[in-house]
Design an enzyme around this catalytic site. Structure first.
Site, PDB file in Angstrom:
ATOM      1  N   ASP A  31       0.860  -1.187   0.000  1.00  0.00           N
ATOM      2  CA  ASP A  31       0.000   0.000   0.000  1.00  0.00           C
ATOM      3  C   ASP A  31       0.894   1.233   0.000  1.00  0.00           C
ATOM      4  O   ASP A  31       1.977   1.222   0.588  1.00  0.00           O
ATOM      5  CB  ASP A  31      -0.892   0.000   1.253  1.00  0.00           C
ATOM      6  CG  ASP A  31      -2.101   0.907   1.106  1.00  0.00           C
ATOM      7  OD1 ASP A  31      -3.240   0.395   1.029  1.00  0.00           O
ATOM      8  OD2 ASP A  31      -1.906   2.143   1.051  1.00  0.00           O
ATOM      9  N   LYS A  36      -0.215   3.085   7.346  1.00  0.00           N
ATOM     10  CA  LYS A  36      -1.029   1.862   7.346  1.00  0.00           C
ATOM     11  C   LYS A  36      -0.111   0.632   7.388  1.00  0.00           C
ATOM     12  O   LYS A  36      -0.318  -0.297   8.172  1.00  0.00           O
ATOM     13  CB  LYS A  36      -1.885   1.842   6.076  1.00  0.00           C
ATOM     14  CG  LYS A  36      -2.916   0.762   6.045  1.00  0.00           C
ATOM     15  CD  LYS A  36      -3.739   0.793   4.777  1.00  0.00           C
ATOM     16  CE  LYS A  36      -4.913   1.742   4.840  1.00  0.00           C
ATOM     17  NZ  LYS A  36      -5.802   1.621   3.679  1.00  0.00           N
ATOM     18  N   LEU A 247     -33.642 -10.484   4.814  1.00  0.00           N
ATOM     19  CA  LEU A 247     -35.039 -10.024   4.816  1.00  0.00           C
ATOM     20  C   LEU A 247     -35.301  -9.219   6.069  1.00  0.00           C
ATOM     21  O   LEU A 247     -36.415  -9.219   6.564  1.00  0.00           O
ATOM     22  CB  LEU A 247     -35.990 -11.221   4.792  1.00  0.00           C
ATOM     23  CG  LEU A 247     -36.420 -11.805   3.463  1.00  0.00           C
ATOM     24  CD1 LEU A 247     -37.549 -12.798   3.670  1.00  0.00           C
ATOM     25  CD2 LEU A 247     -36.851 -10.732   2.473  1.00  0.00           C
ATOM     26  N   GLY A 254     -26.875   0.595   3.364  1.00  0.00           N
ATOM     27  CA  GLY A 254     -25.731   1.486   3.130  1.00  0.00           C
ATOM     28  C   GLY A 254     -24.457   0.683   3.063  1.00  0.00           C
ATOM     29  O   GLY A 254     -24.465  -0.485   2.705  1.00  0.00           O
ATOM     30  N   CYS A 257     -20.356  -0.749  -0.295  1.00  0.00           N
ATOM     31  CA  CYS A 257     -20.594  -1.430  -1.581  1.00  0.00           C
ATOM     32  C   CYS A 257     -21.940  -1.125  -2.226  1.00  0.00           C
ATOM     33  O   CYS A 257     -21.993  -0.672  -3.367  1.00  0.00           O
ATOM     34  CB  CYS A 257     -20.475  -2.938  -1.396  1.00  0.00           C
ATOM     35  SG  CYS A 257     -18.787  -3.474  -1.157  1.00  0.00           S
ATOM     36  N   LYS A 260     -22.609   2.466  -3.897  1.00  0.00           N
ATOM     37  CA  LYS A 260     -21.771   2.808  -5.056  1.00  0.00           C
ATOM     38  C   LYS A 260     -21.950   1.783  -6.187  1.00  0.00           C
ATOM     39  O   LYS A 260     -21.930   2.133  -7.357  1.00  0.00           O
ATOM     40  CB  LYS A 260     -20.310   2.990  -4.648  1.00  0.00           C
ATOM     41  CG  LYS A 260     -19.469   1.748  -4.650  1.00  0.00           C
ATOM     42  CD  LYS A 260     -17.990   2.054  -4.466  1.00  0.00           C
ATOM     43  CE  LYS A 260     -17.205   0.800  -4.157  1.00  0.00           C
ATOM     44  NZ  LYS A 260     -17.188  -0.239  -5.161  1.00  0.00           N
ATOM     45  N   LYS A 318     -23.740  -0.870   9.794  1.00  0.00           N
ATOM     46  CA  LYS A 318     -24.379  -2.075  10.325  1.00  0.00           C
ATOM     47  C   LYS A 318     -23.571  -2.466  11.561  1.00  0.00           C
ATOM     48  O   LYS A 318     -22.535  -1.835  11.850  1.00  0.00           O
ATOM     49  CB  LYS A 318     -24.392  -3.198   9.290  1.00  0.00           C
ATOM     50  CG  LYS A 318     -23.009  -3.701   8.922  1.00  0.00           C
ATOM     51  CD  LYS A 318     -23.105  -4.898   7.991  1.00  0.00           C
ATOM     52  CE  LYS A 318     -21.745  -5.500   7.745  1.00  0.00           C
ATOM     53  NZ  LYS A 318     -21.773  -6.632   6.851  1.00  0.00           N
ATOM     54  N   ARG A 325     -19.087   4.456   6.195  1.00  0.00           N
ATOM     55  CA  ARG A 325     -19.249   4.903   4.809  1.00  0.00           C
ATOM     56  C   ARG A 325     -20.685   4.659   4.339  1.00  0.00           C
ATOM     57  O   ARG A 325     -21.211   3.565   4.460  1.00  0.00           O
ATOM     58  CB  ARG A 325     -18.270   4.166   3.880  1.00  0.00           C
ATOM     59  CG  ARG A 325     -16.866   4.732   3.964  1.00  0.00           C
ATOM     60  CD  ARG A 325     -15.913   3.939   3.121  1.00  0.00           C
ATOM     61  NE  ARG A 325     -15.663   2.613   3.675  1.00  0.00           N
ATOM     62  CZ  ARG A 325     -14.939   1.673   3.069  1.00  0.00           C
ATOM     63  NH1 ARG A 325     -14.427   1.910   1.874  1.00  0.00           N
ATOM     64  NH2 ARG A 325     -14.738   0.507   3.641  1.00  0.00           N
TER      65      ARG A 325
HETATM   66  C1  UDX Z   1     -22.109  -6.276   0.965  1.00  0.00           C
HETATM   67  C2  UDX Z   1     -22.374  -7.661   0.358  1.00  0.00           C
HETATM   68  O1  UDX Z   1     -23.185  -8.428   1.263  1.00  0.00           O
HETATM   69  C3  UDX Z   1     -21.053  -8.368   0.070  1.00  0.00           C
HETATM   70  O2  UDX Z   1     -21.307  -9.621  -0.537  1.00  0.00           O
HETATM   71  C4  UDX Z   1     -20.250  -7.471  -0.887  1.00  0.00           C
HETATM   72  O3  UDX Z   1     -19.065  -8.040  -1.277  1.00  0.00           O
HETATM   73  C5  UDX Z   1     -20.000  -6.118  -0.226  1.00  0.00           C
HETATM   74  O4  UDX Z   1     -21.280  -5.526   0.091  1.00  0.00           O
HETATM   75  P1  UDX Z   1     -21.484  -5.300   3.346  1.00  0.00           P
HETATM   76  O5  UDX Z   1     -21.492  -3.949   2.691  1.00  0.00           O
HETATM   77  O6  UDX Z   1     -20.386  -5.633   4.283  1.00  0.00           O
HETATM   78  O7  UDX Z   1     -21.509  -6.449   2.235  1.00  0.00           O
HETATM   79  O8  UDX Z   1     -22.841  -5.387   4.170  1.00  0.00           O
HETATM   80  P2  UDX Z   1     -24.168  -6.281   4.210  1.00  0.00           P
HETATM   81  O9  UDX Z   1     -24.120  -7.179   5.368  1.00  0.00           O
HETATM   82  O10 UDX Z   1     -24.479  -6.874   2.905  1.00  0.00           O
HETATM   83  O11 UDX Z   1     -25.228  -5.104   4.541  1.00  0.00           O
HETATM   84  C6  UDX Z   1     -25.426  -4.000   3.658  1.00  0.00           C
HETATM   85  C7  UDX Z   1     -26.512  -3.098   4.201  1.00  0.00           C
HETATM   86  O12 UDX Z   1     -27.773  -3.754   4.203  1.00  0.00           O
HETATM   87  C8  UDX Z   1     -26.284  -2.628   5.634  1.00  0.00           C
HETATM   88  O13 UDX Z   1     -26.664  -1.276   5.757  1.00  0.00           O
HETATM   89  C9  UDX Z   1     -27.199  -3.543   6.458  1.00  0.00           C
HETATM   90  O14 UDX Z   1     -27.608  -2.992   7.675  1.00  0.00           O
HETATM   91  C10 UDX Z   1     -28.363  -3.715   5.500  1.00  0.00           C
HETATM   92  N1  UDX Z   1     -29.127  -4.955   5.723  1.00  0.00           N
HETATM   93  C11 UDX Z   1     -28.569  -6.168   5.463  1.00  0.00           C
HETATM   94  C12 UDX Z   1     -30.449  -4.874   6.171  1.00  0.00           C
HETATM   95  O15 UDX Z   1     -30.980  -3.772   6.400  1.00  0.00           O
HETATM   96  N2  UDX Z   1     -31.158  -6.030   6.333  1.00  0.00           N
HETATM   97  C13 UDX Z   1     -30.633  -7.251   6.065  1.00  0.00           C
HETATM   98  O16 UDX Z   1     -31.361  -8.258   6.216  1.00  0.00           O
HETATM   99  C14 UDX Z   1     -29.281  -7.319   5.626  1.00  0.00           C
END
Ligand code: UDX
Length: 426
Positions: A31, A36, A247, A254, A257, A260, A318, A325
């Site tokens: 990096d 870091k 679900l 948010g 990933c 964006k 979460k 982010r």
């Molecule tokens: C996500 C994808 O799951 C992963 O496969 C990809 O490579 C990167 O993006 P991540 O961003 O870490 O992973 O979070 P994820 O657990 O998927 O949750 C995304 C958002 O959805 C969060 O804001 C979470 O709170 C929300 N969420 C998720 C819900 O509101 N309800 C759910 O049942 C699951």
């Protein structure tokens, strides 16, 4: 055992470095950010991730993993494979900004030994890997796509026990070599062309985001119709074709990933004159979900937010991450501030800079002192273990809004107003 370089030590790069070293390979993570690298060399993780610190110390000690900010060190290591894990942020138009990945690929192409394979793990629009292949003048190195599907909070586990591994390239020989890095992982393995591998990642994320928007819209309808949202979603999820994961209704989706990637996918599709109205609707449904929570909080604050104190539990996007982010909590806080509210926020791990109207409390209870409304915006399990008596004792009004549906029923009698997302306030 293969010699592998990993470029970019953010979420994906760091997890990938650790994961590959755990699989028995020799790995160097590179990096540009010297601080870091210094921190990682001291086995101090730069992100909050279950199991990471422990894994880092073991792998550094065994010399299976090291880090550097000097490209020459990577060059003298003569890597057989280099994973590109740099960011592809959203640009002003909503498309993926490929500046960083393009320059990383150029830099790495100059130092790779003949026969090496450059593997793109960053999420990139369809066609990017082909463009990268053509961008350097070397027919003796190869490009493959190997998208990541890591969830923050369980990233190491997701790496070691994936639902599937996808590798795309222009040659089955190259794909097989890349896939062989994962020989010790027992999971479905899918070899595709470059374009399919690139699109699989976007399609999977957009589908999951759409599912969550649908879930949140159904929760809203359940509230309006006095249906029980948990029962409705359970009843839906028991259909094996639907399944019950992903679900859980909430204040919106948010993270680093979904926002964006959905935006980049829509923008990419437009470039091919191909419409994705469902994904576009999922994005606008998500904006509506943030606003819905703000409207609920406003109504719970007797119809106006000006100078009301709102306690917020959770700023991470979460639970089990310090990542804020594109956090739904921050979007909601921003809208509350615009309507004149004062925010006292608490999160067990994540931090946000204090600003006009926004202060961070040092405990969950402290955040609620003098508050008109308490809103739970991140599903940290510890929130449901706080004593409701203590919360109510310090609040101005005993009013709570549980946007993550995590508070136990035993809280209900302590509050004059107890509102959970998806159910009408009593
Ligand atoms: C996500 C994808 O799951 C992963 O496969 C990809 O490579 C990167 O993006 P991540 O961003 O870490 O992973 O979070 P994820 O657990 O998927 O949750 C995304 C958002 O959805 C969060 O804001 C979470 O709170 C929300 N969420 C998720 C819900 O509101 N309800 C759910 O049942 C699951």
């Amino acid at each position: 055992m293969k010699r592998i370089g990993v470029i970019g030590l953010g979420y994906v790069g760091l997890t990938t470095s650790v994961g590959l070293a755990q699989l028995g390979h020799k790995v160097i993570g590179y990096d540009l950010d010297a601080s870091k690298v210094e921190s990682l060399l001291a086995a101090k993780p730069t992100i909050h991730e279950e199991g990471l610190e422990n894994a880092l110390s073991k792998l550094l000690e065994s010399h299976d993993l090291r880090f550097t900010n000097h490209i020459e060190e990577l060059q003298s290591f003569e890597p057989e494979f280099v994973f590109i894990c740099v960011g592809t942020p959203q640009d002003a138009s909503g498309a993926a900004d490929l500046t960083i990945i393009n320059s990383a690929a150029q830099e790495v192409a100059l130092i790779l030994p003949a026969g090496a394979i450059m593997i793109v793990k960053s999420t990139v629009p369809v066609g990017t890997c082909q463009k990268i292949t053509k961008s350097f003048n070397r027919s003796d190195i190869f490009v493959a796509s190997n998208p990541e599907f890591l969830r923050e909070g369980t990233a190491i586990k997701d790496f070691m026990e994936p639902d599937r591994i996808v590798v795309g390239s222009n040659s089955s020989e190259v794909s097989k070599k890349v896939m062989s890095l994962y020989d010790s992982i027992d999971s479905p393995k899918l070899e595709t062309n470059l374009e399919s591998a690139e699109l699989i990642k976007y399609a999977a994320n957009a589908y999951l985001a759409m599912r969550l928007s649908f879930t949140n819209d159904i929760a809203n309808l359940a509230e309006a119709t006095k249906a029980n949202v948990d029962q409705v979603l359970l009843g839906m999820g028991l259909d094996k074709r639907i399944g019950n994961s992903f679900l859980k209704p909430g204040p919106g989706w948010g993270g680093s990933c979904f926002p964006k990637d959905t935006s980049a996918l829509v923008s990419m599709a437009k470039g091919y004159d191909s419409a994705l109205p469902l994904v576009e609707s999922a994005i606008s449904s998500n904006e509506a979900a943030f606003k819905r929570s703000v409207d609920v909080i406003e109504s719970l604050a007797e119809g106006q937010l000006m100078n009301k104190t709102i306690a917020i539990w959770g700023v991470a996007f979460k639970a089990n991450t310090d990542d804020t982010r594109d956090s739904p909590a921050l979007r909601i806080i921003d809208l509350l501030l615009k309507r004149g509210a004062k925010i006292r926020a608490f999160d067990p791990i994540a931090r946000v800079p204090e600003a006009a109207g926004l202060s961070m409390a040092s405990s969950a209870i402290e955040a609620t002192k003098g508050a008109d409304v308490l809103a739970i915006l991140t599903e940290w399990p510890e929130f449901s273990m706080v004593s409701p008596e203590q919360v109510v004792a310090g609040m101005k009004n005993s009013v709570v809004y549980d946007a993550r549906r995590i508070l136990p029923e035993s809280w209900r009698p302590h509050f004059s107003v107890f509102k959970a997302l998806g159910e009408a306030s009593k």
